[in-house]
Design a protein around this motif. Sequence first.
Motif, PDB file in Angstrom:
ATOM      1  N   GLY A 201       0.699  -1.189   0.080  1.00 24.73           N
ATOM      2  CA  GLY A 201       0.004  -0.137  -0.059  1.00 24.73           C
ATOM      3  C   GLY A 201       0.892   1.204   0.067  1.00 24.73           C
ATOM      4  N   GLY A 202       2.049   1.147   0.143  1.00 26.42           N
ATOM      5  CA  GLY A 202       2.992   2.311   0.163  1.00 26.42           C
ATOM      6  C   GLY A 202       3.139   2.973  -1.166  1.00 26.42           C
ATOM      7  N   ARG A 203       3.775   4.018  -1.316  1.00 30.71           N
ATOM      8  CA  ARG A 203       3.661   4.858  -2.919  1.00 30.71           C
ATOM      9  C   ARG A 203       4.943   5.136  -3.024  1.00 30.71           C
ATOM     10  NH1 ARG A 203       1.460  10.832  -3.284  1.00 30.71           N
ATOM     11  NH2 ARG A 203       1.921  10.761  -1.101  1.00 30.71           N
ATOM     12  N   LEU A 204       5.207   5.071  -4.403  1.00 28.12           N
ATOM     13  CA  LEU A 204       6.459   5.838  -5.085  1.00 28.12           C
ATOM     14  C   LEU A 204       6.095   7.170  -5.602  1.00 28.12           C
ATOM     15  CD1 LEU A 204       9.245   5.684  -6.401  1.00 28.12           C
ATOM     16  CD2 LEU A 204       8.184   4.563  -8.365  1.00 28.12           C
ATOM     17  N   PHE A 205       6.835   7.997  -5.119  1.00 28.41           N
ATOM     18  CA  PHE A 205       6.720   9.389  -5.947  1.00 28.41           C
ATOM     19  C   PHE A 205       8.072   9.759  -6.499  1.00 28.41           C
ATOM     20  CE2 PHE A 205       6.198  13.952  -6.554  1.00 28.41           C
ATOM     21  CZ  PHE A 205       4.866  13.922  -6.533  1.00 28.41           C
ATOM     22  N   LEU A 206       7.964  10.049  -7.729  1.00 26.66           N
ATOM     23  CA  LEU A 206       8.914  10.155  -8.907  1.00 26.66           C
ATOM     24  C   LEU A 206       8.913  11.233  -9.843  1.00 26.66           C
ATOM     25  CD1 LEU A 206      11.723   9.379 -10.392  1.00 26.66           C
ATOM     26  CD2 LEU A 206      10.137   7.964 -11.717  1.00 26.66           C
ATOM     27  N   ARG A 207       9.665  12.122  -9.770  1.00 28.07           N
ATOM     28  CA  ARG A 207       9.807  13.404 -10.681  1.00 28.07           C
ATOM     29  C   ARG A 207      11.107  13.153 -11.477  1.00 28.07           C
ATOM     30  NH1 ARG A 207       9.317  19.266 -11.522  1.00 28.07           N
ATOM     31  NH2 ARG A 207       9.340  19.655 -13.555  1.00 28.07           N
ATOM     32  N   GLU A 208      11.017  13.146 -12.750  1.00 26.49           N
ATOM     33  CA  GLU A 208      12.283  12.893 -13.337  1.00 26.49           C
ATOM     34  C   GLU A 208      12.218  13.834 -15.072  1.00 26.49           C
ATOM     35  OE1 GLU A 208      15.414  12.819 -13.690  1.00 26.49           O
ATOM     36  OE2 GLU A 208      15.539  10.957 -12.706  1.00 26.49           O
ATOM     37  N   GLY A 209      13.447  13.954 -15.353  1.00 27.02           N
ATOM     38  CA  GLY A 209      13.698  14.477 -16.812  1.00 27.02           C
ATOM     39  C   GLY A 209      13.021  13.426 -17.715  1.00 27.02           C
ATOM     40  N   HIS A 210      12.202  13.993 -18.675  1.00 30.17           N
ATOM     41  CA  HIS A 210      11.706  13.051 -19.875  1.00 30.17           C
ATOM     42  C   HIS A 210      12.744  12.533 -20.285  1.00 30.17           C
ATOM     43  CE1 HIS A 210       8.895  11.459 -22.451  1.00 30.17           C
ATOM     44  NE2 HIS A 210       7.951  11.728 -21.814  1.00 30.17           N
ATOM     45  N   PRO A 211      12.611  11.145 -20.905  1.00 30.13           N
ATOM     46  CA  PRO A 211      13.629  10.542 -21.596  1.00 30.13           C
ATOM     47  C   PRO A 211      13.715  10.975 -22.981  1.00 30.13           C
ATOM     48  CG  PRO A 211      11.921   8.938 -20.989  1.00 30.13           C
ATOM     49  CD  PRO A 211      11.789  10.145 -20.237  1.00 30.13           C
TER      50      PRO A 211
ATOM     51  N   SER B  19       9.584  16.787 -18.702  1.00 24.81           N
ATOM     52  CA  SER B  19       9.947  16.041 -17.391  1.00 24.81           C
ATOM     53  C   SER B  19       8.518  15.141 -17.183  1.00 24.81           C
ATOM     54  CB  SER B  19      10.045  16.928 -16.090  1.00 24.81           C
ATOM     55  OG  SER B  19       8.908  17.800 -15.890  1.00 24.81           O
ATOM     56  N   TYR B  20       8.514  14.548 -16.348  1.00 22.78           N
ATOM     57  CA  TYR B  20       7.390  13.850 -15.816  1.00 22.78           C
ATOM     58  C   TYR B  20       7.184  13.548 -14.266  1.00 22.78           C
ATOM     59  CZ  TYR B  20      10.086   9.320 -15.668  1.00 22.78           C
ATOM     60  OH  TYR B  20      11.035   8.508 -15.621  1.00 22.78           O
ATOM     61  N   THR B  21       6.023  13.469 -13.845  1.00 18.95           N
ATOM     62  CA  THR B  21       5.859  13.072 -12.352  1.00 18.95           C
ATOM     63  C   THR B  21       5.081  11.624 -12.380  1.00 18.95           C
ATOM     64  OG1 THR B  21       5.728  15.104 -11.652  1.00 18.95           O
ATOM     65  CG2 THR B  21       4.682  13.504 -10.268  1.00 18.95           C
ATOM     66  N   LEU B  22       5.475  10.562 -11.920  1.00 18.21           N
ATOM     67  CA  LEU B  22       4.908   9.199 -11.900  1.00 18.21           C
ATOM     68  C   LEU B  22       4.648   8.986 -10.435  1.00 18.21           C
ATOM     69  CD1 LEU B  22       5.987   6.182 -13.978  1.00 18.21           C
ATOM     70  CD2 LEU B  22       5.931   5.756 -11.287  1.00 18.21           C
ATOM     71  N   GLN B  23       3.565   8.330  -9.895  1.00 16.88           N
ATOM     72  CA  GLN B  23       3.242   7.737  -8.780  1.00 16.88           C
ATOM     73  C   GLN B  23       2.706   6.302  -9.023  1.00 16.88           C
ATOM     74  OE1 GLN B  23       1.391  10.312  -5.806  1.00 16.88           O
ATOM     75  NE2 GLN B  23       1.096  11.622  -7.600  1.00 16.88           N
ATOM     76  N   ALA B  24       3.281   5.389  -8.166  1.00 19.87           N
ATOM     77  CA  ALA B  24       2.847   3.861  -8.125  1.00 19.87           C
ATOM     78  C   ALA B  24       2.593   3.335  -6.720  1.00 19.87           C
ATOM     79  CB  ALA B  24       4.004   3.172  -8.745  1.00 19.87           C
ATOM     80  N   ILE B  25       1.902   2.618  -6.493  1.00 28.85           N
ATOM     81  CA  ILE B  25       1.436   1.631  -5.250  1.00 28.85           C
ATOM     82  C   ILE B  25       1.879   0.139  -5.455  1.00 28.85           C
ATOM     83  CG2 ILE B  25      -0.461   1.364  -3.792  1.00 28.85           C
ATOM     84  CD1 ILE B  25      -0.083   4.244  -4.208  1.00 28.85           C
ATOM     85  N   LYS B  26       2.528  -0.146  -4.325  1.00 28.47           N
ATOM     86  CA  LYS B  26       2.899  -1.482  -3.917  1.00 28.47           C
ATOM     87  C   LYS B  26       1.664  -2.138  -3.619  1.00 28.47           C
ATOM     88  CE  LYS B  26       5.864  -4.648  -1.560  1.00 28.47           C
ATOM     89  NZ  LYS B  26       6.873  -4.625  -0.529  1.00 28.47           N
ATOM     90  N   GLN B  27       1.391  -3.174  -4.356  1.00 27.17           N
ATOM     91  CA  GLN B  27       0.220  -4.287  -4.235  1.00 27.17           C
ATOM     92  C   GLN B  27       0.377  -5.232  -3.100  1.00 27.17           C
ATOM     93  OE1 GLN B  27      -2.688  -3.547  -6.425  1.00 27.17           O
ATOM     94  NE2 GLN B  27      -1.213  -1.742  -6.229  1.00 27.17           N
ATOM     95  N   ALA B  28      -0.484  -5.399  -2.427  1.00 26.32           N
ATOM     96  CA  ALA B  28      -0.509  -6.553  -1.215  1.00 26.32           C
ATOM     97  C   ALA B  28      -0.273  -7.753  -1.880  1.00 26.32           C
ATOM     98  CB  ALA B  28      -1.739  -6.360  -0.463  1.00 26.32           C
TER      99      ALA B  28
END
Length: 275
Positions: free
Chosen positions: A150-160, A265-274
């Motif tokens: 249920g924890g979250r990744l928050f990533l802001r990065e330069g666009h490839p 650039s981009y902002t990506l978020q992702a959730i760890k599944q149980a």
Amino acid sequence: MSDSQELNRRSWDERASLHAASADYEVDRFIADPQHLSEVVRFDLPRLGDISGLRAVHLQCHIGTDTLSLARLGARMSGLDFSSQSLAQARVLAQRCDTSIDYVESDVYAADQVLTPGSFDLVYTGIGALIWLPSIDRWARTVAALLKPGGRLFLREGHPMLLAVNEDHQDRLLIEYPYFEREAPTVWDSDQTYVETDTALSHTVTHEWNHGLGEVVSALLRHGLQISALVEHDSIPWEALPGQMSKNAQGEWSLDKDRWRLPLSYTLQAIKQAM
């Protein structure tokens, strides 16, 4: 640590004091104003949401200005970096700002060996970090290992796409560098860092790797994370294409002509599944 990573570590050790002394990182303002946040964190506040009370780690934290900003938003922060000199500057800044942050020296791929696996509500990776890593899959594995279910990744990065453009052409956009991850790094040799300074670097050679947007998404999916948000932006915090950009009131740089031509650039978020 590979030869490439050791080469990069030496460069970042040398840059740390230069960055801390530069106006770009606003160290004095952080110390003078307890409410001040980095421009990078301020940009993503609408997407970041309320993080107060969350156990969070900032991977590749450098001198800790984004880490400190997240702590000021209420997160219980750790910061991790492979550069001892960067962490020395980060610790001084946290101490001068009377903020408790746990800083740990480690290669990012070994983060789950020096931090408690499965203990973090939030893993944060700030802009300009992923290009220093040769394998996006190993990074995604580390993120998944650190997060609670249920924890979250928050990533802001330069666009490839931006990183594939040759910045030396100041009158046009030319794709001349890799978009997809390659085993061999792109090798750079420069005695300049990205802040204004009169000091030339002695460790001039660095190695970088681009990671396509699909490669980032696929790696996270392989390691049990579900993408919850993905936003591409037409701005970036540095002058990535000199002669073709202007700085806006938010401190971000955008193309002067036809901003719709290129994501920056981009902002990506992702959730760890149980399990």
